[in-house]
Write an enzyme that holds these catalytic residues in place. Structure first.
Site, short mmCIF file in Angstrom:
data_model
loop_
_atom_site.label_atom_id
_atom_site.label_comp_id
_atom_site.label_asym_id
_atom_site.label_seq_id
_atom_site.Cartn_x
_atom_site.Cartn_y
_atom_site.Cartn_z
N TYR A 551 27.04 -32.80 13.92
CA TYR A 551 26.43 -33.68 12.92
C TYR A 551 27.03 -35.08 12.86
O TYR A 551 26.48 -35.94 12.19
CB TYR A 551 26.51 -33.04 11.52
CG TYR A 551 25.75 -31.75 11.42
CD1 TYR A 551 24.36 -31.73 11.50
CD2 TYR A 551 26.40 -30.53 11.26
CE1 TYR A 551 23.65 -30.55 11.43
CE2 TYR A 551 25.70 -29.34 11.20
CZ TYR A 551 24.32 -29.36 11.28
OH TYR A 551 23.62 -28.18 11.22
N LEU A 552 28.15 -35.31 13.52
CA LEU A 552 28.81 -36.61 13.44
C LEU A 552 28.60 -37.38 14.74
O LEU A 552 29.01 -36.93 15.81
CB LEU A 552 30.31 -36.43 13.17
CG LEU A 552 30.66 -35.73 11.86
CD1 LEU A 552 32.16 -35.53 11.74
CD2 LEU A 552 30.13 -36.52 10.67
#
Length: 593
Positions: A551-552
């Site tokens: 997600y990053l």
């Protein structure tokens, strides 16, 4: 306070600036952004795909004659099929899951299906089964592997490499690409996550007859193992998997796919984060719209607006539609029930507090007290009126209708895109707040992990406290105490040397400078140990890796490393650096998500 102390201490010594390791620079993806944009618009993923198929788990090796399964205190020779399943349980005796009733019940039920009629007649109670000798046998075998001579370990390593070279690579459009998971999952007992209702069930051996092969029509079709055949051979160039089969416990597909470090996977990663970056341009408009819809006279529109608020602010998943009883009672936003929500009366100066408590993905419990907007609170009150605890909270909403609404708001928008956007923005903002240029690398890494933890909390990436946590913390604390004693001793020695210098009036001799350097080195080592202890304590129940990998946007982390002189190796391990090789060229120190 500890972080402030570390900062003060670490200002006394500085570290060399960050550099991208030369070995990583050579691995950076050479495909430029324009090329990726062109390929992303096409539904055709490849034109040539050739591979050897998956590597299957070797056949079961029977237990040695001296290792027995006992029933009611007496040795009982099992059939090969029953014995293999018994070894699955025996290997897990030391794990907490084997003491859970659900696990034991599911295991015993599936085990009996593998028994002969005579074995089923004899073995009727799991409590009378003794797997101790089996457990001991596998412990001893594991220990023997650990203590193998160097020559034998090297031989095993060479055999594994030979297997990797044969099955672990494919040819994709003329390029040799590494495959991620070329081995089928071995048979065993299903554990799941959390209190999964199917834990303990038998994961059957994957056979060639279960497997669908995907390759190009003009390539050499992989040969199945002798005496077997593939379930199907197809040529679907709109997907990126090489082989697939259905995992029977949860009735889900398993795929053989490319390694995350491969060029196509890098392109897919890049596209994912670019879609999330596009959300930045419309997110304010989307938020203004769903806030306006909280006042809509239409119940469906109000439910949609509140659900979207939850997805945006709490990083909830939409919740897949599934048949009752198919899997664990896990829910997402659309499948929330009244029993999962509690509305709290004003207390302690706080108003509009909502408590959410439910099992999310992988049976991980989501429990959160959150202050929401007044209109959200009022709408939730209306949604819950005259409903039983088991009734749907968003009864006018379905997962498909919510997903369609997200697509209408922005092409490619999903709940996962919202989660990726909010996770990346949170990391970037937290790094901006927590990082100080004058800090040491140790303090900066601690700040990075705290920023990462804020994202993990947002996404509910929890984990159980490791069983070895207390022991490892005690060991670490002993090291800290030892290092403190060494620092104190070095301080005394340095003070004594300073006194001698003043009495003699000499300039600083070599011995004095050595004592000074030794003290600085010991203080730096103490600072690192204290930071490590703080990091372990703060992250004992948080899984940092999931957000970091999924997600990053890695360009945020790489840019931060370049900007603040932190070696990338402190943030990403070797495998992760290979996976995010595409990001190294794209992330200058001024990159903004």
């Amino acid at each position: 306070m500890l972080l402030l102390w570390l900062r003060a201490l670490c200002r006394r010594f500085q570290h060399v600036p960050c550099r991208v390791p030369s070995c990583q620079v050579s691995r950076v993806a050479k495909a430029n952004r324009a090329g990726w944009e062109e390929t992303s618009k096409s539904s055709v993923k490849w034109r040539q795909l050739e591979h050897k198929g998956p590597y299957f788990t070797p056949a079961y090796e029977p237990l040695p004659d001296g290792v027995h399964f006992l029933y009611d205190g007496k040795p009982l020779k099992l059939s090969l099929a029953a014995e293999e399943v018994a070894t699955f349980y025996g290997k897990m005796l030391h794990l907490e899951c084997t003491s859970k009733e659900v696990f034991r019940r599911n295991f015993f039920s599936d085990w009996r299906k593998e028994m002969t009629p005579e074995e089923r007649r004899l073995i009727t109670h799991l409590d009378k089964c003794d797997f101790t000798e089996i457990h001991k046998h596998f412990l001893e075998r594991a220990e023997a592997r650990r203590t193998l001579p160097r020559e034998q370990k090297q031989k095993l390593k060479e055999e594994a490499e030979k297997l990797q070279q044969e099955f672990g690579y494919c040819v994709l459009d003329g390029h040799r690409e590494k495959i991620g998971n070329f081995k089928t999952e071995p048979p065993g007992l299903f554990r799941g996550r959390g209190d999964h209702p199917k834990m303990g069930m038998l994961k059957r051996r994957v056979m060639p007859e279960d497997v669908v092969i995907n390759c190009s029509r003009d390539s050499k079709i992989p040969e199945p193992p002798a005496g077997h055949q593939w379930k199907e051979v197809r040529s679907d160039n709109t997907v990126m998997w090489l082989a697939a089969w259905v995992e029977h416990i949860q009735n889900s597909f398993k795929y053989v796919i490319l390694n995350p470090s491969s060029k196509p996977k890098g392109e897919m990663d890049w596209q994912k984060y670019e879609v999330a970056r596009r959300l930045k341009g419309v997110v304010d408009k989307i938020r203004a719209q769903y806030q306006a819809d909280w006042k809509s006279p239409e119940m469906k529109k109000r439910q949609l607006a509140v659900a979207l608020y939850f997805i945006d602010k709490l990083a909830l998943r939409t919740g897949n539609e599934k048949e009752e009883g198919e899997t664990a009672d896990t829910v997402g936003c659309c499948s929330l029930r009244v029993e999962h929500i509690r509305l709290h009366a004003p207390a302690g100066g706080q108003e509009h507090v909502v408590e959410l408590d439910f099992l999310g993905k992988d049976s991980i419990r989501y429990k959160n007290h959150v202050t929401v907007e007044k209109l959200v609170f009022q709408n939730l009150q209306h949604f819950m009126e005259d409903k039983d605890p088991r009734d749907d909270l968003f009864d006018a909403l379905t997962t498909s209708s919510l997903n369609k609404h997200l697509q209408d708001l922005m092409e490619g928008l999903t709940a996962k895109v919202f989660r990726t956007y909010n996770a990346s923005v949170t990391l970037q903002e937290q790094l901006r707040v927590l990082t100080r240029a004058e800090d040491s690398v140790t303090c900066k890494v601690l700040a990075y992990n705290r920023a990462n933890r804020a994202v993990a909390v947002l996404c509910n990436h929890q984990r159980a406290v490791p069983k070895t946590f207390e022991k490892s913390m005690q060991t670490l604390q002993k090291k800290i105490e030892t290092k403190k004693a060494q620092v104190a001793e070095a301080q005394v020695e340095l003070q004594k040397a300073e006194t001698d210098l003043r009495m003699r009036g000499d300039s600083k001799p070599k011995s004095f400078l050595q004592k000074q350097r030794r003290l600085l080195k010991l203080e730096e080592q103490l600072a690192r140990l204290c930071a490590k202890a703080t990091d372990k304590e703060e992250n004992k129940q948080v899984a940092l890796g999931t957000a970091k990998l999924n997600y990053l946007d890695p360009r945020i982390s790489i840019a931060w490393c370049k900007r603040f002189g932190v070696p990338v190796e402190k943030i990403y391990n070797k495998t992760q650096r290979e996976r995010f090789a595409w990001a190294f060229n794209q992330a200058g120190e001024d990159f903004e998500f």
